[in-house]
Each structure stands twice: as C-alpha cells, then as structure tokens.
Enzyme design. Sequence first.
Site, PDB file in Angstrom:
ATOM      1  N   GLY A 190       0.830  -1.213   0.000  1.00 33.25           N
ATOM      2  CA  GLY A 190       0.000   0.000   0.000  1.00 33.25           C
ATOM      3  C   GLY A 190       0.858   1.255   0.000  1.00 33.25           C
ATOM      4  N   GLY A 192      -0.083   4.311   0.149  1.00 32.99           N
ATOM      5  CA  GLY A 192      -0.973   5.404   0.543  1.00 32.99           C
ATOM      6  C   GLY A 192      -0.272   6.272   1.576  1.00 32.99           C
ATOM      7  N   GLU A 213       1.941  -1.318  -4.662  1.00 40.69           N
ATOM      8  CA  GLU A 213       0.669  -0.586  -4.711  1.00 40.69           C
ATOM      9  C   GLU A 213      -0.250  -1.240  -5.735  1.00 40.69           C
ATOM     10  N   VAL A 247      -0.641  -8.462  -4.288  1.00 42.57           N
ATOM     11  CA  VAL A 247       0.056  -9.438  -3.444  1.00 42.57           C
ATOM     12  C   VAL A 247      -0.783 -10.701  -3.338  1.00 42.57           C
ATOM     13  N   VAL A 278      -3.110  -0.921   4.048  1.00 44.90           N
ATOM     14  CA  VAL A 278      -3.991  -0.856   2.882  1.00 44.90           C
ATOM     15  C   VAL A 278      -5.316  -0.174   3.226  1.00 44.90           C
ATOM     16  N   GLY A 279      -5.305   0.656   4.237  1.00 48.40           N
ATOM     17  CA  GLY A 279      -6.510   1.389   4.615  1.00 48.40           C
ATOM     18  C   GLY A 279      -6.990   0.989   6.004  1.00 48.40           C
ATOM     19  N   ASP A 320     -13.582   8.796  12.808  1.00 50.20           N
ATOM     20  CA  ASP A 320     -13.316   7.758  11.800  1.00 50.20           C
ATOM     21  C   ASP A 320     -14.459   6.758  11.644  1.00 50.20           C
ATOM     22  N   ALA A 328      -7.712  13.194  12.133  1.00 47.39           N
ATOM     23  CA  ALA A 328      -7.924  13.573  13.530  1.00 47.39           C
ATOM     24  C   ALA A 328      -8.681  14.900  13.630  1.00 47.39           C
ATOM     25  N   HIS A 452       8.795  38.911   3.307  1.00 44.67           N
ATOM     26  CA  HIS A 452       9.899  38.458   2.465  1.00 44.67           C
ATOM     27  C   HIS A 452      11.157  38.314   3.315  1.00 44.67           C
TER      28      HIS A 452
HETATM   29  P1  FAD Z   1      -9.517   6.873  17.329  1.00 52.85           P
HETATM   30  O1  FAD Z   1      -8.385   7.795  17.439  1.00 52.85           O
HETATM   31  O2  FAD Z   1      -9.308   5.570  16.650  1.00 52.85           O
HETATM   32  O3  FAD Z   1     -10.024   6.634  18.823  1.00 52.85           O
HETATM   33  C1  FAD Z   1     -11.052   5.750  19.128  1.00 52.85           C
HETATM   34  C2  FAD Z   1     -10.863   5.265  20.553  1.00 52.85           C
HETATM   35  O4  FAD Z   1     -12.005   4.520  20.925  1.00 52.85           O
HETATM   36  C3  FAD Z   1      -9.672   4.336  20.742  1.00 52.85           C
HETATM   37  O5  FAD Z   1      -9.009   4.654  21.938  1.00 52.85           O
HETATM   38  C4  FAD Z   1     -10.317   2.954  20.866  1.00 52.85           C
HETATM   39  O6  FAD Z   1      -9.550   2.063  21.643  1.00 52.85           O
HETATM   40  C5  FAD Z   1     -11.595   3.319  21.555  1.00 52.85           C
HETATM   41  N1  FAD Z   1     -12.697   2.362  21.367  1.00 52.85           N
HETATM   42  C6  FAD Z   1     -13.093   1.748  20.228  1.00 52.85           C
HETATM   43  N2  FAD Z   1     -14.194   1.004  20.450  1.00 52.85           N
HETATM   44  C7  FAD Z   1     -14.493   1.164  21.760  1.00 52.85           C
HETATM   45  C8  FAD Z   1     -15.523   0.677  22.586  1.00 52.85           C
HETATM   46  N3  FAD Z   1     -16.521  -0.081  22.108  1.00 52.85           N
HETATM   47  N4  FAD Z   1     -15.513   1.010  23.897  1.00 52.85           N
HETATM   48  C9  FAD Z   1     -14.533   1.813  24.398  1.00 52.85           C
HETATM   49  N5  FAD Z   1     -13.555   2.313  23.651  1.00 52.85           N
HETATM   50  C10 FAD Z   1     -13.542   2.009  22.364  1.00 52.85           C
HETATM   51  N6  FAD Z   1      -4.684  11.769  11.068  1.00 52.85           N
HETATM   52  C11 FAD Z   1      -4.342  13.072  10.927  1.00 52.85           C
HETATM   53  O7  FAD Z   1      -5.217  13.937  10.896  1.00 52.85           O
HETATM   54  N7  FAD Z   1      -3.030  13.447  10.845  1.00 52.85           N
HETATM   55  C12 FAD Z   1      -2.028  12.546  10.882  1.00 52.85           C
HETATM   56  O8  FAD Z   1      -0.852  12.916  10.808  1.00 52.85           O
HETATM   57  C13 FAD Z   1      -2.350  11.183  11.023  1.00 52.85           C
HETATM   58  N8  FAD Z   1      -1.381  10.241  11.081  1.00 52.85           N
HETATM   59  C14 FAD Z   1      -1.722   8.931  11.280  1.00 52.85           C
HETATM   60  C15 FAD Z   1      -0.711   7.986  11.328  1.00 52.85           C
HETATM   61  C16 FAD Z   1      -1.008   6.652  11.514  1.00 52.85           C
HETATM   62  C17 FAD Z   1       0.104   5.637  11.590  1.00 52.85           C
HETATM   63  C18 FAD Z   1      -2.372   6.256  11.669  1.00 52.85           C
HETATM   64  C19 FAD Z   1      -2.722   4.818  11.908  1.00 52.85           C
HETATM   65  C20 FAD Z   1      -3.393   7.192  11.600  1.00 52.85           C
HETATM   66  C21 FAD Z   1      -3.076   8.535  11.398  1.00 52.85           C
HETATM   67  N9  FAD Z   1      -4.072   9.511  11.303  1.00 52.85           N
HETATM   68  C22 FAD Z   1      -3.721  10.827  11.122  1.00 52.85           C
HETATM   69  C23 FAD Z   1      -5.497   9.180  11.400  1.00 52.85           C
HETATM   70  C24 FAD Z   1      -5.999   9.499  12.821  1.00 52.85           C
HETATM   71  O9  FAD Z   1      -5.245   8.760  13.756  1.00 52.85           O
HETATM   72  C25 FAD Z   1      -7.462   9.170  12.944  1.00 52.85           C
HETATM   73  O10 FAD Z   1      -8.186   9.844  11.932  1.00 52.85           O
HETATM   74  C26 FAD Z   1      -7.997   9.604  14.292  1.00 52.85           C
HETATM   75  O11 FAD Z   1      -7.304   8.999  15.341  1.00 52.85           O
HETATM   76  C27 FAD Z   1      -9.491   9.271  14.406  1.00 52.85           C
HETATM   77  O12 FAD Z   1      -9.940   9.752  15.640  1.00 52.85           O
HETATM   78  P2  FAD Z   1     -11.188   9.061  16.364  1.00 52.85           P
HETATM   79  O13 FAD Z   1     -11.306   9.751  17.671  1.00 52.85           O
HETATM   80  O14 FAD Z   1     -12.330   9.008  15.450  1.00 52.85           O
HETATM   81  O15 FAD Z   1     -10.760   7.544  16.609  1.00 52.85           O
HETATM   82  P1  NAD Z   2      -4.707   4.780   2.320  1.00 51.44           P
HETATM   83  O1  NAD Z   2      -6.092   4.609   1.865  1.00 51.44           O
HETATM   84  O2  NAD Z   2      -4.135   6.124   2.420  1.00 51.44           O
HETATM   85  O3  NAD Z   2      -3.731   3.950   1.385  1.00 51.44           O
HETATM   86  C1  NAD Z   2      -3.871   2.576   1.185  1.00 51.44           C
HETATM   87  C2  NAD Z   2      -3.222   2.214  -0.134  1.00 51.44           C
HETATM   88  O4  NAD Z   2      -3.170   0.813  -0.211  1.00 51.44           O
HETATM   89  C3  NAD Z   2      -4.001   2.716  -1.337  1.00 51.44           C
HETATM   90  O5  NAD Z   2      -3.134   3.369  -2.226  1.00 51.44           O
HETATM   91  C4  NAD Z   2      -4.585   1.440  -1.936  1.00 51.44           C
HETATM   92  O6  NAD Z   2      -4.700   1.503  -3.339  1.00 51.44           O
HETATM   93  C5  NAD Z   2      -3.562   0.426  -1.521  1.00 51.44           C
HETATM   94  N1  NAD Z   2      -4.052  -0.946  -1.420  1.00 51.44           N
HETATM   95  C6  NAD Z   2      -5.252  -1.371  -0.947  1.00 51.44           C
HETATM   96  N2  NAD Z   2      -5.297  -2.726  -0.970  1.00 51.44           N
HETATM   97  C7  NAD Z   2      -4.107  -3.155  -1.456  1.00 51.44           C
HETATM   98  C8  NAD Z   2      -3.540  -4.435  -1.702  1.00 51.44           C
HETATM   99  N3  NAD Z   2      -4.206  -5.557  -1.430  1.00 51.44           N
HETATM  100  N4  NAD Z   2      -2.280  -4.496  -2.220  1.00 51.44           N
HETATM  101  C9  NAD Z   2      -1.587  -3.359  -2.494  1.00 51.44           C
HETATM  102  N5  NAD Z   2      -2.080  -2.118  -2.276  1.00 51.44           N
HETATM  103  C10 NAD Z   2      -3.319  -2.018  -1.753  1.00 51.44           C
HETATM  104  O7  NAD Z   2      -4.639   3.986   3.719  1.00 51.44           O
HETATM  105  P2  NAD Z   2      -3.493   3.942   4.815  1.00 51.44           P
HETATM  106  O8  NAD Z   2      -2.202   4.388   4.264  1.00 51.44           O
HETATM  107  O9  NAD Z   2      -3.616   2.594   5.438  1.00 51.44           O
HETATM  108  O10 NAD Z   2      -3.991   5.017   5.847  1.00 51.44           O
HETATM  109  C11 NAD Z   2      -5.299   4.913   6.392  1.00 51.44           C
HETATM  110  C12 NAD Z   2      -5.867   6.257   6.684  1.00 51.44           C
HETATM  111  O11 NAD Z   2      -5.294   6.786   7.871  1.00 51.44           O
HETATM  112  C13 NAD Z   2      -5.586   7.314   5.620  1.00 51.44           C
HETATM  113  O12 NAD Z   2      -6.439   7.226   4.528  1.00 51.44           O
HETATM  114  C14 NAD Z   2      -5.813   8.569   6.415  1.00 51.44           C
HETATM  115  O13 NAD Z   2      -7.196   8.799   6.494  1.00 51.44           O
HETATM  116  C15 NAD Z   2      -5.274   8.198   7.771  1.00 51.44           C
HETATM  117  N6  NAD Z   2      -3.887   8.703   7.907  1.00 51.44           N
HETATM  118  C16 NAD Z   2      -3.670  10.037   7.769  1.00 51.44           C
HETATM  119  C17 NAD Z   2      -2.381  10.528   7.856  1.00 51.44           C
HETATM  120  C18 NAD Z   2      -2.153  11.995   7.685  1.00 51.44           C
HETATM  121  O14 NAD Z   2      -3.117  12.752   7.781  1.00 51.44           O
HETATM  122  N7  NAD Z   2      -0.935  12.444   7.452  1.00 51.44           N
HETATM  123  C19 NAD Z   2      -1.318   9.677   8.087  1.00 51.44           C
HETATM  124  C20 NAD Z   2      -1.580   8.325   8.205  1.00 51.44           C
HETATM  125  C21 NAD Z   2      -2.880   7.842   8.119  1.00 51.44           C
END
Ligand code: FAD
Ligand code: NAD
Length: 475
Positions: A190, A192, A213, A247, A278-279, A320, A328, A452
């Site tokens: 992926g 992405g 990808e 894959v 992959v999402g 989410d 976030a 500037h």
């Molecule tokens: P979450 O942050 O997933 O929080 C949900 C919480 O609910 C968790 O603590 C979970 O354990 C808890 N929960 C779930 N079900 C239950 C239940 N039934 N009872 C009690 N608790 C529960 N976004 C950005 O905007 N900028 C970034 O730079 C960015 N970088 C990222 C990098 C990575 C590696 C990843 C994986 C994600 C990234 N994201 C980024 C995406 C971002 O993390 C999410 O969009 C954001 O955390 C979503 O917020 P949320 O509060 O909806 O859910």
């Molecule tokens: P993504 O949707 O950004 O990318 C996933 C990629 O995997 C896509 O390009 C898709 O075509 C590819 N893919 C899907 N299935 C595949 C397969 N079987 N084999 C090969 N490629 C495949 O998802 P992500 O990178 O997992 O991130 C998840 C989400 O978390 C993001 O979409 C974003 O919303 C959030 N996130 C945000 C940030 C940020 O804001 N900087 C950083 C990290 C994550």
Amino acid sequence: MAKAFDVIVIGGGPAGYVAAIRCAQLGMNTAVVDEFVYKDGEPSLGGTCLNVGCIPSKALLDSSEQYHKVSHQLEAHGIKAKEVELDVKAMIARKDRVVKDLTGGIAQLFKANKVEWLKGHGRLLEGKQVEVSPTSGKGKAQVYQAEYVIIATGSKPIDIDAAPLDGDKIVNSDGALEFTEVPKRLGIIGAGVIGLEMGSVWSRLGSKVTLLEAQDTFLPPVDPRVAKTAQKEFERQGLDIRFGARVTNAKAAKNVTVHYEDKDGKQSMQVDKLIVCVGRRPNTSNLFSEDSNLLLDERGLVNVDEHCRTNLPGVFAIGDVVRGPMLAHKGSEEGIMVAELIAGKPGHMNYDTVPWVIYTHPEIAWVGRTEAQLKSAGVPFTSGTFNFAATGRARAMEEKAGMVKIIAHAETDRILGVHMVGPQASELIAEAVVAMEFHASSEDLGRIIHAHPTLSEAMHEAALSVSKRAIHKAN
Ligand code: FAD
Ligand code: NAD
C-alpha cells in the site's frame, strides 16, 4: 439505579476526547468510555492518533529527518558531520515519551474539566444506556444512563488474507512504529498515506524500501502535478514504488517472502520486515446491542446526517467511525459541532475546507477541490502555479523541490482548491484554509502582503499567477 450522565462519549480519541471537553465546558456532566491500553499495559486516552497514529509517526518522521539531514544534507551548507551514530532504541524511547506526555495531558484535562474516564469497553444498549465492561475481561460490567450518547470509536487497520500479520516480521502501522533496529530491506503493501510516511521514516534511517501498490496511479486523490512532483522526489530518495502490484502471498520465516503479480506476471521479493497498510475500517465490533437498533451504512460506518446525528434520537457519531476523511482534525471538529448542538447552540462543520497533509519530505498538502472534480461537476475554473525554487527563502534553505497550485472559479475568482508539495506545506496550507473559509478570491490573496523572504511567498505568487500577474515567473 444506573449512574446517570448528561453525555456519555464512547471512545477517547481526538474526536471523542475533544467532544467530551467541549460538553464539559458547556456545563454538561460528561463521561468518556475508552478501552485503549498502551503497550506498557496502562490505559491511555487519545485513541489511535496519540498512541499509535499521528503523534508517534510524526515523532519518528522528525527524528529520522534530523538523522538524514546530518548524514546527507548538511554538506551543501558547508557542514561536514563525520561518524554520525544512530540509536534506534533511543529514538523509539523518545517517541514513547512524546506519546506519554500527550496522553497524560488529556487525562489532566479530563480532571480539570471534571470529565469522568470510564476504563473499559463500551456498548450502546436500548434507551441510551451504555454498558462498560472491564478491558481485562475480568469483573462485572456496569450500566450507565445518558441523556445523550456520542459514538467516537474510531477505526482500525484493514488486514488482508494474503499477508497475515505475525506481530514481528509482518506488521501493520502499530508494529511499524516499534522496530528496534533498521530493517535492511523493508516491504510495504500500500503506497498510501501510511505507506509513504512509514516508508520515509525507515528509508531515511537506511532501509531499502519497496512499496507494492495495487493501483496504477500514485495518490489518486491528489492533484496530478503535485503527485508527479512528489513521486519523482520519493523515487530520487530511494523509495521503489511498484504499481499495479497484487500481493498473492506473504510468508514469514527467517525473512519474509512476498509473492505478487503485476503487468509483467508473477513476481517475488525477499524483505526483512513487511508493513501492511492498505486502509482502515470503522471500529464497530460489539459496539451496540441488537435491540438498540443503531443503523450502519453499506460500508459498515455508523450512518449519520450532516450534523452527525444517527438514526437514534439523542445518539450522535463522529470521527473515523462515520463517513468523510479519516483525519484527527475532522473528528475533533465534528466533536465540537455535536457538543454545541447538544447544548442548543448552532454547531457547524465545513466539510469543504478539511485540509489534508502527508508528512513526507517534501510535504504534500491540499484543501478543497481538484481540477478533475471541478471538471466532472461542470464548474468553470482557472489556476495559477508557482515553484518553490523561485522563492528566495526556499533557495536559502536548500529546499527547492515543489510547487503551489491555486484553483479559482473562472467567473467569480473564488478560491476552490489549493494543492501543494514542498517545504513546510503542512503549515502553509493553513493560509489556504483561512482564505477559503472567508470565501477569498485569488485577487484577495494576491493583494495581501506576505513577508519576504518566506515560503508563503509561493502562495502569494501562485495567487497572482491565476491572473497571469506573478512577478518572479514568466506567466
Ligand atoms: P480513534 O483515534 O481511533 O479513537 C477511538 C478510541 O475509541 C480508541 O481509543 C479505541 O480504543 C476506543 N474504542 C473503540 N471502540 C471502543 C468501545 N466499544 N468502547 C470503548 N472504547 C472504544 N490523522 C491526521 O489527521 N493526521 C495525521 O498525521 C495522522 N497520522 C496517522 C498515522 C497513523 C500511523 C495512523 C494509523 C493514523 C493517522 N491519522 C492521522 C489518522 C488518525 O489517527 C485518525 O483519523 C484519528 O485517530 C481518528 O480519531 P477518532 O477519535 O475518530 O478515533
Ligand atoms: P490509504 O487509503 O491512504 O492507502 C492505502 C493504499 O493501499 C491505497 O493506495 C490502496 O490503493 C492500496 N491498497 C489497498 N489494498 C491493497 C492491496 N491488497 N495491495 C496493495 N495495495 C493495496 O490507507 P493507509 O495508508 O492505510 O492510511 C489509512 C488512513 O489513515 C488514511 O487514509 C488517512 O485517512 C489516515 N492517515 C492520515 C495521515 C495523515 O493525515 N498524514 C497519516 C496516516 C494515516
């Protein structure tokens, strides 16, 4: 008699904890149910974002960028650094401290705002009751009554059968934040957002990174010129991105063998670690009892209207776990909107101005619509671009790659989208968001004085370029 709250939020990530603090500020007796347990075994607020997402990934991106700069980029400035040493364990420990400081900060904010933290798994029952079961599985579940419930349970990584995780060599984004040494060869499924960010981290630290990808295009939601510039830069940095790669099987033994198919047929590669990114999919497992009648949509997201109202009166869902980008800041803003709506205020959320940032180097950022979206909607538009290489500041910083594109309505000149790749794009995009929120035209931005020498002059010149008036380029 069940203990009662005005509002119970299920999930303490950036959507849920922000909603809870705003509810408390507005005078509501509020509780947050959260089940997240950090790797040290301690319950931890902040959700994916603070524990295993935005924050730890940015901490490692920053550390790896510092290392790469000292090792490879300072010579151009006349600085020679010899025998630069890398301590991956110290880097990971710093990342953990950043996470702990911030998640501990949320717990302090809860105390200050009198938000009660109910540790455990939350489940919505009929009649806005919420059952909380201890995360350990031991002990009795408690039931609480709420006037309003906000579901903010976030998302989790999608797994694929072809590459089952083993928690060591084949991992998801959580595991990619925990390598204790630099893998010589790193495979990523992926290309992405996560693939590019985590690929950048480990590539800067010395891994040979290959991304597989499935699609044929690079970053399809991104403006094609921005995506092309970024792809060229990433490939120059050594990221090997293979498109149209499906894959079929990945197995971990001493190394990981990955079999995949692309336009040339069957292929395979050997890597030391494999990241599957992959999402993500919504977190709805055991979230509600059948008789609560909560409605999900066809993608398994909690079904909501534009104000994050579910089909159940008094029950909202944000972040989410509902439609829209998984970001976030989008979840946090929905949290504020919902808290204000519950308090009888006019809560609002402008989904047209949610900025996106990919924290690679150079950074990619955008807000609003792309040319392709406008074309298919039949909206007449015009655009202007400006390269960072033509700004004095970018040259002085030795950061010449990238550009800004501003798209404006062909008749009204209102800004409809801003797309960029370049140094500090994550910060520069804020100006575009403000401009669009205030319905600015490209002429408005062009008439605003920009200091500037700054990188923001690229925004200014791109705005001028919409009407062919840029000063430092041939229009
Ligand atoms: P979450 O942050 O997933 O929080 C949900 C919480 O609910 C968790 O603590 C979970 O354990 C808890 N929960 C779930 N079900 C239950 C239940 N039934 N009872 C009690 N608790 C529960 N976004 C950005 O905007 N900028 C970034 O730079 C960015 N970088 C990222 C990098 C990575 C590696 C990843 C994986 C994600 C990234 N994201 C980024 C995406 C971002 O993390 C999410 O969009 C954001 O955390 C979503 O917020 P949320 O509060 O909806 O859910
Ligand atoms: P993504 O949707 O950004 O990318 C996933 C990629 O995997 C896509 O390009 C898709 O075509 C590819 N893919 C899907 N299935 C595949 C397969 N079987 N084999 C090969 N490629 C495949 O998802 P992500 O990178 O997992 O991130 C998840 C989400 O978390 C993001 O979409 C974003 O919303 C959030 N996130 C945000 C940030 C940020 O804001 N900087 C950083 C990290 C994550």
